[in-house]
Design a protein around this motif. Sequence first.
Motif: not given
Length: 636
Positions: A516-521, A537-539
């Motif tokens: 989820v964090w990757g695609h939100l980035a 992206i760091v998360l």
Amino acid sequence: EVGDYNGALKMYSRVLSKSSKAMKEKKSVIEMLKCYPTEVPPTDHAERVLRFAKMLGSSNKPSLCFKSYEAYLGLVSTNLEAKAMFGALLLEKNSLAQAAAFIRSVVEETGYFSAQTEDLPQIRVAVIGPPGSGKSKLCRSLAEAFPVVLVTPESGGAEKVLEKVAEAGAKGFVFEAGIPEDVGALDMTLDLTIVLDADESTLEAKYRLNSESVNPDAEADMDKFSEDLKEYRPSLETFLDSYSDSGLVYLNAVEDEKATLEMSKKLLFEIPFKDSDPDVAAARRMRTFAWALMGLYFNQRGDRARGKRYFDLAQHVEDSKLGSPPYNWCKRKSTLLSLADELLKLSMVRTTEALVQEEIERNGQSIETSLVMTRIHKLKKNYLDAESVLRSALDTMVPEDKDGSPSMLPLLSELGHVLFEQNKVTEALEAYEGWLAWEPSAESLDSLALKRLCTLSLESGKLQQAKKAALMWCQESSSVGSWFSVGVVCERLGENDMATEALSFANELDREHAGVWGHLALLCLRKGDVALAKKSIVLAVRLGHFEPDLFIDIAKLCMSLDRMDFARFAVEESLRQKDTLSARLVLSEVLAAKGYLDASKTEMEGCCTQAEHSGIKCAVPKSVQPLLSSSIKTKV
């Protein structure tokens, strides 16, 4: 919950050792599970052990499941369902004497309810329609198709109707409503009202053609028809107001009579079965299960005559006055198949196979038996056998069931699962598409089928189909996975706002979902919010998200925004996860843009050499081409 049961036991042992003196000495698994921390109430702990036992059973961990059930019964000895299932587990282990003792105790403890009246499924339906609509014929046909009482208007009016309804009792009834003299006085419960309707001229033509009680050429009879029709409209409104709580369906009175009958039958099939007394229903269910298990016990001992008597007892209790298998009219499975479902939840393969064979011997092969056999083959990892069973069931279906019937849909979704497990991706996608094409109802939705259909459609580029499957998956099971899938599909379709909304919802459900964090980035970068994209992206990296292609897409987007440091971080993360030619090409371009020309040249020449050895073409970015030597340029 992630399947590490040995780890769970170790953790539990650690908790006990800190809070219970009993754990100072080494104990067996059963003894350990029967102990509980001092601050935990015994009843809460017992329920937790039972839940743990069921999870172990569904995950095909028979030894630990057995020990957990034994520990639970050491804490709570009054749970009849747990005792019956433990008896079945003993049968699975072939511990016949112990199994018989547990199963007999269930029969003895439920015997109190045996003298009480059995609850029967009720079908309480009214058919109302004007003269000429064919309601009388439809009511007679329904009364023949279902074991219910036909109630017709009598000269005694509403009072007489109520008497017949009371006589019908638990059997249920089909009421030919007609034009009651006093509709408001009909104080009865209805599950469904079927209204037959058409325009006046069509009804008159049908009345003249089909009427059995009047002479269509006699003016007096036709005048009576007109008067009745005038009375019908206000009567209908009064009737529907009086029974506004019942289901209501309008059917065309001039449709083909056979089609109207079939539609009415389908509506009656969908009336849910309700037990008036939950305690009686639960006791009856346990008693029938116990008798069926006793039948298995005697069969395993080789005494098939006594086994047959117990199976007969079980089927008699469950099926008395219910008609013949497969009990479609009351939406109830046979006793043996209901028990088979319960046993498979604990992965009891051998016992379930014996039950299915008994069901086939008694009632023949059916769609239900095919589905149970499929689940058995899946537990044994015999996917080819499972596929064969499903294809055979689909081939032998009657034509009317092949048009997306409730019977056909689970066969198609199961076929998709079996093909998916065999890595037959194209065939699995076709099976799932066939299942979805029939627009399965909420009851027929299968979250795993929707998840896999979404994944396969996404991989094959069928983005709209993937979106439909993902949204239906959310409807069936709102979870991080389902909303994440909606977000990814919408992102691919360029629907950035909807993708952000879906991924944000998934993020609220689980703040530690790396994907989820990757695609939100990526979505943040599309909106130009670089600062938020960096945090996301760091998360994602910290949480261990593995999706090399996503990091390449992020790197390319960063390059277009002239954020080369961020681009380098993303592409190097992609290479760390998986060393690919496409990632190295992007890295070369990033290095060139940052002014590291020698490093960019070395990287690109390595890419060209790798491409030449692999026999593939290497598309060199224009910004890097001037750096290459003439010998390399001729190869690209």
